[in-house]
Design a protein around this motif. Sequence first.
Motif, short mmCIF file in Angstrom:
data_model
loop_
_atom_site.label_atom_id
_atom_site.label_comp_id
_atom_site.label_asym_id
_atom_site.label_seq_id
_atom_site.Cartn_x
_atom_site.Cartn_y
_atom_site.Cartn_z
N ASP A 25 -0.27 5.58 -9.92
CA ASP A 25 -1.66 5.08 -10.02
C ASP A 25 -1.76 3.63 -9.55
N THR A 26 -0.72 2.85 -9.83
CA THR A 26 -0.74 1.44 -9.40
C THR A 26 -0.72 1.35 -7.87
N VAL A 27 0.17 2.11 -7.26
CA VAL A 27 0.26 2.07 -5.79
C VAL A 27 -1.06 2.52 -5.17
N LEU A 28 -1.63 3.60 -5.70
CA LEU A 28 -2.89 4.10 -5.13
C LEU A 28 -4.03 3.10 -5.37
N ALA A 29 -4.02 2.42 -6.52
CA ALA A 29 -5.06 1.42 -6.81
C ALA A 29 -4.96 0.25 -5.84
N VAL A 30 -3.75 -0.12 -5.47
CA VAL A 30 -3.58 -1.22 -4.51
C VAL A 30 -4.08 -0.78 -3.13
N ILE A 31 -3.75 0.43 -2.76
CA ILE A 31 -4.22 0.94 -1.45
C ILE A 31 -5.74 0.96 -1.41
N ASP A 32 -6.34 1.44 -2.48
CA ASP A 32 -7.81 1.47 -2.55
C ASP A 32 -8.37 0.05 -2.55
N GLY A 33 -7.78 -0.80 -3.37
CA GLY A 33 -8.29 -2.16 -3.52
C GLY A 33 -8.21 -2.96 -2.23
N LEU A 34 -7.16 -2.72 -1.47
CA LEU A 34 -7.00 -3.46 -0.20
C LEU A 34 -7.64 -2.72 0.97
N GLU A 76 -5.88 2.09 5.18
CA GLU A 76 -6.06 3.43 5.73
C GLU A 76 -4.70 3.99 6.10
N LYS A 77 -4.22 4.93 5.32
CA LYS A 77 -2.94 5.60 5.58
C LYS A 77 -1.81 4.64 5.98
N PRO A 78 -1.41 3.78 5.06
CA PRO A 78 -0.28 2.90 5.38
C PRO A 78 1.03 3.67 5.41
N ILE A 79 2.01 3.07 6.06
CA ILE A 79 3.39 3.52 5.87
C ILE A 79 3.83 2.94 4.53
N LEU A 80 4.55 3.72 3.74
CA LEU A 80 5.04 3.21 2.46
C LEU A 80 6.54 2.99 2.56
N LEU A 126 9.06 8.68 -2.62
CA LEU A 126 9.31 10.12 -2.46
C LEU A 126 8.38 10.93 -3.36
N GLN A 127 8.09 10.41 -4.55
CA GLN A 127 7.10 11.09 -5.42
C GLN A 127 5.74 11.15 -4.72
N LEU A 128 5.35 10.05 -4.08
CA LEU A 128 4.06 10.02 -3.39
C LEU A 128 4.09 10.93 -2.15
N ALA A 129 5.25 11.02 -1.51
CA ALA A 129 5.38 11.92 -0.36
C ALA A 129 5.14 13.36 -0.79
N ALA A 130 5.55 13.67 -2.01
CA ALA A 130 5.38 15.04 -2.52
C ALA A 130 3.97 15.27 -3.06
N ARG A 131 3.38 14.24 -3.66
CA ARG A 131 2.15 14.46 -4.43
C ARG A 131 0.88 13.91 -3.78
N HIS A 132 1.01 12.88 -2.96
CA HIS A 132 -0.18 12.30 -2.32
C HIS A 132 0.08 12.00 -0.85
N PRO A 133 0.59 12.98 -0.10
CA PRO A 133 0.94 12.68 1.29
C PRO A 133 -0.27 12.32 2.14
N ASP A 134 -1.44 12.81 1.75
CA ASP A 134 -2.65 12.56 2.54
C ASP A 134 -3.05 11.08 2.57
N ARG A 135 -2.49 10.30 1.66
CA ARG A 135 -2.87 8.89 1.60
C ARG A 135 -1.98 8.00 2.48
N PHE A 136 -0.96 8.59 3.08
CA PHE A 136 0.05 7.79 3.79
C PHE A 136 0.34 8.36 5.18
N ASP A 150 8.92 20.37 -1.43
CA ASP A 150 7.49 20.45 -1.09
C ASP A 150 7.05 19.40 -0.08
N ILE A 151 7.89 18.41 0.16
CA ILE A 151 7.49 17.33 1.07
C ILE A 151 7.44 17.86 2.50
N ASP A 152 6.32 17.62 3.15
CA ASP A 152 6.11 18.13 4.50
C ASP A 152 6.32 17.00 5.50
N THR A 153 7.52 16.93 6.04
CA THR A 153 7.84 15.82 6.95
C THR A 153 7.20 16.00 8.33
#
Lengths: 126, 278
Positions: free
Chosen positions: B92-101, B104-108, B119-129, B212-215
């Motif tokens: 949630d912290t990482v996503l809040a920073v992305i939203d706050g700043l 648009e789809k940064p590299i993490l 890697l957790q975000l790669a599995a759960r929120h890949p659309d944001r990166f 589940d990570i879609d590379t």
Amino acid sequence: MIDTFGLIKDRLDQSPHLLRLGRLFSETVLIEVDEDEYYLTFDKGHLVSVAQGPSRKTPWRFALRTDAEALAKFWEPLPEPGFHDIFGLVKIGRGRVDGDILSLVKNLRFFKEIMAIPRSQKEAAQ
Amino acid sequence: MSIEAITGRYLTTEVEGTAQRIYFEEAGQGRPVLCLHTAGADTRQWRHLMNDSEITAENRIIAFDMPWHGKSLPPEGFETQEYLLTTQGYIDTVLAVIDGLGLEKPILAGCSMGGRIALQLAARHPDRFAGFIAIEASDFQPAWYDIDWFHRPDAHGGEMGAALVSANISPYAPNAERWNTMWMFMQSGPGVFRGDLSFYTQDDSLIPRLPDIDTQKTPVHIIVGAYDLTCTPEDAERTAKAIPGATLAVMDELGHFPMSEHPEGFRPFFVDALTKMP
């Protein structure tokens, strides 16, 4: 091996920053190398005696047990992975730490730096 | 005399319903690359890459201090809280920073626990990166130490933490950078390293998510140092194998804090990782 511990003792006495780090450390540490035992007694950071065992009468606070080859690799100026740190030796199965580990951890920087003294000595000689 | 290109500002936002004032730094322009520091440290670990004009010519390198770390204060009421980082709180912290700043789809790019959460975000929120550079990152390791050592009234947790993590620094690291790296741990707030390690050494929820990570959609590149005792090359290799299509690079002369402990040695590996990202 006794000579190497003597070197540690001399260099420690000449290193005010290490003595400051170890100012609250007054304990005996057992270093076991293969079958040989060495009891290093510290008083306020000074290494005041190195006694070779075996001894069943010498109490010690914590012990580092390893083998001669691993210790020689540990003292290389640029050790291989695993041989670069006492916990590395533990991780690769070439060392064991026993006893009051918290005492070691509280004085970890001091103990690691004094154990690494022969490394810089070797580097200077090369 | 010189003035560095890095600029620092504060983002005020909410994470899990709690107000947080988050310090972030950035340098460069172009493709956004969001960088995550390790446990018990802060944004300063990334300063060498941010000061690399060749990298920042085409990449906007951004790093932030997690709440409780560096220049990000702990939240109001921290004095009665036990700091324990969780996977969800970290996400949630990482996503809040992305939203706050408004990124648009940064590299993490994350190191150690930052690599784990990448890697957790790669599995759960890949659309944001756009892609993931996971440094000293693996599926899971239990602690080889007692995390409670690092928060006790009778000892200095920062000094103990620094002495412990030195086990993960390569002997090839320049001495000045070895000590700069350790200084950050020495400065860490009481209980913060312990709270980070609680997440890092106890949460194994990533393991079943790796397949589940879609590379194909978001590339994953893992980088690991041979002198890393915490996340060993074997740990990183096991993790890379579990992610279909993930790539791996092993750095023979580096440890667990490569961007900080040995910036020159790390640079080519990071540049190579950037070339693998869209």
